[in-house]
Write a protein that holds these residues in place. Structure first.
Motif, PDB file in Angstrom:
ATOM      1  N   ASP A 104       0.843  -1.186   0.000  1.00 33.48           N
ATOM      2  CA  ASP A 104       0.000   0.000   0.000  1.00 33.48           C
ATOM      3  C   ASP A 104       0.888   1.248   0.000  1.00 33.48           C
ATOM      4  OD1 ASP A 104       0.658   0.988   2.644  1.00 33.48           O
ATOM      5  OD2 ASP A 104      -0.346  -0.802   3.347  1.00 33.48           O
ATOM      6  N   PRO A 105       0.290   2.434  -0.214  1.00 31.85           N
ATOM      7  CA  PRO A 105       1.077   3.662  -0.360  1.00 31.85           C
ATOM      8  C   PRO A 105       1.984   3.950   0.842  1.00 31.85           C
ATOM      9  CG  PRO A 105      -1.197   4.050  -1.007  1.00 31.85           C
ATOM     10  CD  PRO A 105      -1.140   2.669  -0.450  1.00 31.85           C
ATOM     11  N   LEU A 106       1.480   3.699   2.054  1.00 31.91           N
ATOM     12  CA  LEU A 106       2.304   3.997   3.223  1.00 31.91           C
ATOM     13  C   LEU A 106       3.517   3.071   3.277  1.00 31.91           C
ATOM     14  CD1 LEU A 106       2.839   5.439   5.894  1.00 31.91           C
ATOM     15  CD2 LEU A 106       1.229   3.888   7.000  1.00 31.91           C
ATOM     16  N   TYR A 123      -2.000   0.699  -4.857  1.00 36.76           N
ATOM     17  CA  TYR A 123      -1.022  -0.295  -4.438  1.00 36.76           C
ATOM     18  C   TYR A 123       0.023  -0.504  -5.538  1.00 36.76           C
ATOM     19  CZ  TYR A 123      -3.344  -1.937  -0.171  1.00 36.76           C
ATOM     20  OH  TYR A 123      -3.858  -2.049   1.093  1.00 36.76           O
ATOM     21  N   ARG A 172      -2.748  -7.609   3.790  1.00 32.20           N
ATOM     22  CA  ARG A 172      -2.248  -6.923   4.975  1.00 32.20           C
ATOM     23  C   ARG A 172      -0.901  -7.410   5.430  1.00 32.20           C
ATOM     24  NH1 ARG A 172      -3.743  -3.247   3.811  1.00 32.20           N
ATOM     25  NH2 ARG A 172      -3.093  -2.222   5.683  1.00 32.20           N
ATOM     26  N   ASN A 198       2.045  -5.307   4.590  1.00 30.75           N
ATOM     27  CA  ASN A 198       1.816  -3.922   5.025  1.00 30.75           C
ATOM     28  C   ASN A 198       1.854  -3.817   6.549  1.00 30.75           C
ATOM     29  OD1 ASN A 198       0.916  -1.165   5.069  1.00 30.75           O
ATOM     30  ND2 ASN A 198      -1.124  -1.945   5.476  1.00 30.75           N
ATOM     31  N   MET A 199       1.201  -4.749   7.212  1.00 36.73           N
ATOM     32  CA  MET A 199       1.205  -4.716   8.678  1.00 36.73           C
ATOM     33  C   MET A 199       2.632  -4.864   9.193  1.00 36.73           C
ATOM     34  SD  MET A 199      -2.243  -6.691  10.020  1.00 36.73           S
ATOM     35  CE  MET A 199      -1.900  -8.306   9.405  1.00 36.73           C
ATOM     36  N   LEU A 258       4.697  -1.713   8.712  1.00 33.23           N
ATOM     37  CA  LEU A 258       4.258  -0.712   9.683  1.00 33.23           C
ATOM     38  C   LEU A 258       4.705  -1.065  11.103  1.00 33.23           C
ATOM     39  CD1 LEU A 258       2.838   1.580   8.376  1.00 33.23           C
ATOM     40  CD2 LEU A 258       0.856   1.055   9.748  1.00 33.23           C
ATOM     41  N   ARG A 302      -0.120  -0.600  17.718  1.00 33.79           N
ATOM     42  CA  ARG A 302      -0.272  -1.606  16.668  1.00 33.79           C
ATOM     43  C   ARG A 302      -1.351  -2.644  16.946  1.00 33.79           C
ATOM     44  NH1 ARG A 302      -0.070  -0.829  12.339  1.00 33.79           N
ATOM     45  NH2 ARG A 302       0.624  -2.854  11.615  1.00 33.79           N
ATOM     46  N   VAL A 360      -5.020  -2.144  15.789  1.00 32.74           N
ATOM     47  CA  VAL A 360      -5.136  -2.065  14.331  1.00 32.74           C
ATOM     48  C   VAL A 360      -4.972  -3.450  13.704  1.00 32.74           C
ATOM     49  CG1 VAL A 360      -4.059  -1.123  12.248  1.00 32.74           C
ATOM     50  CG2 VAL A 360      -4.317   0.320  14.277  1.00 32.74           C
ATOM     51  N   GLN A 367      -7.684  -5.803  11.572  1.00 35.50           N
ATOM     52  CA  GLN A 367      -7.373  -6.123  10.177  1.00 35.50           C
ATOM     53  C   GLN A 367      -7.341  -7.631   9.949  1.00 35.50           C
ATOM     54  OE1 GLN A 367      -3.989  -3.615   8.979  1.00 35.50           O
ATOM     55  NE2 GLN A 367      -5.448  -1.985   8.539  1.00 35.50           N
ATOM     56  N   PHE A 383      -9.054   0.919   9.279  1.00 35.67           N
ATOM     57  CA  PHE A 383      -7.815   1.700   9.367  1.00 35.67           C
ATOM     58  C   PHE A 383      -7.124   1.889   8.022  1.00 35.67           C
ATOM     59  CE2 PHE A 383      -8.250  -0.346  13.542  1.00 35.67           C
ATOM     60  CZ  PHE A 383      -8.288   0.769  14.366  1.00 35.67           C
ATOM     61  N   PHE A 384      -7.837   1.623   6.935  1.00 34.77           N
ATOM     62  CA  PHE A 384      -7.226   1.795   5.620  1.00 34.77           C
ATOM     63  C   PHE A 384      -6.796   3.247   5.449  1.00 34.77           C
ATOM     64  CE2 PHE A 384      -7.237   2.432   1.016  1.00 34.77           C
ATOM     65  CZ  PHE A 384      -6.601   1.301   0.572  1.00 34.77           C
ATOM     66  N   GLY A 385      -5.561   3.432   5.046  1.00 32.82           N
ATOM     67  CA  GLY A 385      -5.101   4.790   4.762  1.00 32.82           C
ATOM     68  C   GLY A 385      -4.795   5.631   5.984  1.00 32.82           C
ATOM     69  N   GLN A 386      -4.859   5.021   7.182  1.00 29.59           N
ATOM     70  CA  GLN A 386      -4.567   5.809   8.380  1.00 29.59           C
ATOM     71  C   GLN A 386      -3.102   5.669   8.750  1.00 29.59           C
ATOM     72  OE1 GLN A 386      -6.430   5.276  12.291  1.00 29.59           O
ATOM     73  NE2 GLN A 386      -8.324   5.867  11.247  1.00 29.59           N
TER      74      GLN A 386
HETATM   75  C1  LIG Z   1      -1.514  -0.337   6.261  1.00 28.62           C
HETATM   76  O1  LIG Z   1      -1.793  -0.955   7.499  1.00 28.62           O
HETATM   77  C2  LIG Z   1      -1.867  -0.107   8.605  1.00 28.62           C
HETATM   78  C3  LIG Z   1      -2.200  -0.867   9.815  1.00 28.62           C
HETATM   79  O2  LIG Z   1      -1.722  -2.133   9.819  1.00 28.62           O
HETATM   80  C4  LIG Z   1      -2.871   0.950   8.418  1.00 28.62           C
HETATM   81  O3  LIG Z   1      -2.839   1.864   9.482  1.00 28.62           O
HETATM   82  C5  LIG Z   1      -2.610   1.655   7.125  1.00 28.62           C
HETATM   83  O4  LIG Z   1      -3.651   2.548   6.925  1.00 28.62           O
HETATM   84  C6  LIG Z   1      -2.596   0.664   6.030  1.00 28.62           C
HETATM   85  N1  LIG Z   1      -2.473   1.367   4.799  1.00 28.62           N
HETATM   86  C7  LIG Z   1      -3.345   1.197   3.839  1.00 28.62           C
HETATM   87  C8  LIG Z   1      -3.192   2.118   2.677  1.00 28.62           C
HETATM   88  O5  LIG Z   1      -4.177   0.334   3.873  1.00 28.62           O
END
Ligand SMILES: *[C@@H]1O[C@H](CO)[C@@H](O)[C@H](O)[C@H]1NC(C)=O
Ligand SMILES: Cc1cc2nc3c(=O)[nH]c(=O)nc-3n(C[C@H](O)[C@H](O)[C@H](O)COP(=O)(O)OP(=O)(O)OC[C@H]3O[C@@H](n4cnc5c(N)ncnc54)[C@H](O)[C@@H]3O)c2cc1C
Ligand SMILES: *[C@@H]1O[C@H](CO)[C@@H](O)[C@H](O)[C@H]1NC(C)=O
Ligand SMILES: *[C@@H]1O[C@H](CO)[C@@H](O)[C@H](O)[C@H]1NC(C)=O
Length: 429
Positions: free
Chosen positions: A55-57, A105, A328, A331-332, A335, A363, A366, A370, A412-415
């Motif tokens: 994902d972007p983050l 993504y 996830r 990404n998880m 993060l 963490r 979240v 997820q 929590f998408f995008g947070q």
């Molecule tokens: C990636 O995952 C984290 C939490 O595990 C979440 O806070 C964040 O928003 C997610 N990013 C996206 C774009 O889903």
């Protein structure tokens, strides 16, 4: 930065995505790091693993660790569309349930992401071919002493650090020390997986056919929904098609410490025959032409109540084994590493318990949500019953089901966790 702060030393067990990400994040936080990995060296030659979505983050965090904004971009393909398409193999029909064209993504090959992260780290922090055996925390809890076996010589060595990071995957043996009763939960289905390399002309016709029926390959994450089954399809850099096909079945017996199953040629033949019945001929053909497809048994785990004990902390799949439906896992993991690094930097080694406490409280809520959401997505897509609704029937999909099928509706998408925003205004979405 106050230079007075004492430098901490962390021992990371596991040199996969979680371990490498933690190494980056902790080095950035001024910590000394040693990574212990039982494999004999970084993956080379034959491609290991398959595709994963970032994902972007996660993309921005990895870029910040690598220091070159284009490195990651150049090793991945875009996934700008998230589409749920129903395939009715029996009646040779199909229709789209959802299509999100603002999906930012990128698709990476596991081995490419691994080598990017690995090549960005100092090589002398790695102990390859070292099997973690046990640890003990000192009486005053100021350090943790770990025993590992050098696999080539069987010699046992000891390593001491202030922090032990368990990045040893979903079957984590470090986790077992704290939660001996914990068992992974079988999802009810397994996944056939494969990677078709079409660099040579041998698969030209198959690829042209596939692109005809899935015209957005190369930028789209296709979820192909059948009746009580689904497939995932997307393209990877360097002429590769990544596909996954989930099949409901009783839990298979697994040998050894792995969730990947060896398959016989009979099983592969049967899979090819079934594919003809369930999928469009163009997708069935890709499955047929893929060399060495394999099976992943899909597990997850009810969310844990804690993910650190004294100076030992769980990250990545060790902390939250998950089904893959929410994209996830990685990404998880990335993060986790970034937040852990920031917490350690903020509190310093003198306040390790506060650092780990903040890590956990950031963490755990979240990742818990997820994991459970991903479980729900999988059960919907596989037509399995859920406590609060009937089994999903693609012909009568409700708006609620279509909502849950979309990646962007992940909790929590995008947070961005606030501890990352405090120090990196650039991570603001
Ligand atoms: C990636 O995952 C984290 C939490 O595990 C979440 O806070 C964040 O928003 C997610 N990013 C996206 C774009 O889903
Ligand atoms: C070879 C490989 C290929 C993969 N391919 C894909 C893929 O294509 N797509 C995808 O979505 N996910 C893939 N994954 C899983 C993905 O890496 C994880 O789901 C996610 O990124 C979280 O990773 P992790 O580092 O927490 O766990 P894992 O990736 O499972 O890594 C755990 C690591 O710990 C090491 N380890 C375990 N026990 C010990 C011990 N006692 N001593 C020393 N080392 C130990 C393992 O060898 C492994 O390298 C793959 C994992 C591996 C190991
Ligand atoms: C990425 O690719 C572009 C275009 O091919 C190239 O100019 C650039 O040097 C590459 N960057 C990195 C960091 O590899
Ligand atoms: C969907 O149906 C249309 C019309 O029959 C067909 O042209 C297309 O190839 C089908 N696509 C898939 C992915 O089944």
């Amino acid at each position: 930065m106050e230079g007075a702060k004492k430098k901490g030393k962390a021992v990371v067990v596991g040199g996969s995505i979680a371990g490498l990400s933690c190494a980056h994040a902790l080095i950035a936080a001024g910590w000394e790091v040693v990574v212990i990995e039982k494999s004999s060296g970084p993956p080379t030659g034959t491609p290991t693993g398959a595709g994963l979505g970032l994902d972007p983050l996660s993309q921005r965090l990895i870029e910040s660790w690598l220091g070159h904004p284009n490195l990651l971009h150049n090793s991945t393909l875009p996934l700008t569309i998230d589409q749920n398409l129903v395939t009715d193999g029996e009646n040779k029909m199909n229709w789209t349930l959802t299509r999100d064209e603002n999906f930012n993504y990128r698709a990476a090959h596991w081995a490419d992401l691994h080598s990017l992260l690995y090549n960005g780290l100092p090589p002398n922090i790695f102990l390859w071919g070292h099997l973690y055996l046990s640890f003990c925390v000192s009486n005053d809890k100021s350090n943790v002493r770990l025993k590992a076996k050098i696999l080539q010589t069987s010699e046992i060595i000891e390593i001491v650090g202030e922090l032990l990071i368990a990045a040893d995957g979903c079957l984590s043996s470090i986790r077992r020390n704290f939660l001996p009763e914990l068992k992974l939960r079988y999802s009810g289905y397994c996944a056939w997986r494969g990677l078709l390399d079409f660099s040579d002309d041998g698969h030209l016709e198959a690829i042209l056919g596939l692109r005809r029926v899935y015209p957005d390959l190369g930028k789209c994450l296709y979820f192909c929904l059948g009746y009580g089954t689904h497939s995932v399809l997307y393209e990877l850099l360097n002429n590769k098609i990544n596909w996954i096909w989930y099949v409901n079945q009783p839990e298979p017996e697994l040998k050894g410490n792995s969730v990947t199953m060896k398959v016989s040629s009979d099983m592969i033949k049967k899979m090819h025959e079934d594919a003809e019945k369930v999928w469009v001929p163009e997708l069935a053909r890709i499955m047929k032409e893929t060399k060495e497809p394999f099976i992943n048994v899909i597990y997850d785990c009810d969310p844990l109540e804690q993910i650190f004990w004294d100076n030992v902390v769980l990250v990545g799949d060790a902390a939250h084994p998950t089904t893959p439906h929410g994209l996830r896992s990685t990404n998880m993991t990335i993060l986790d590493a970034a937040v852990l690094g920031k917490c350690l930097e903020k509190w310093g080694v003198e306040n390790l318990q506060s650092a780990l406490g903040e890590f956990q409280s950031t963490r755990l809520p979240v990742t818990s949500k997820q994991v459970l959401h991903s479980r729900k997505m999988g059960r919907i897509k596989q037509g399995l019953v859920l406590p609060d609704r009937k089994a999903f029937d693609p012909k009568m999909a409700t708006p609620e089901e279509c909502h849950d099928l979309q990646q962007k509706n992940m909790p929590f998408f995008g947070q961005v966790p606030s501890i990352l925003m405090q120090t990196h205004a650039s991570f603001d979405c």
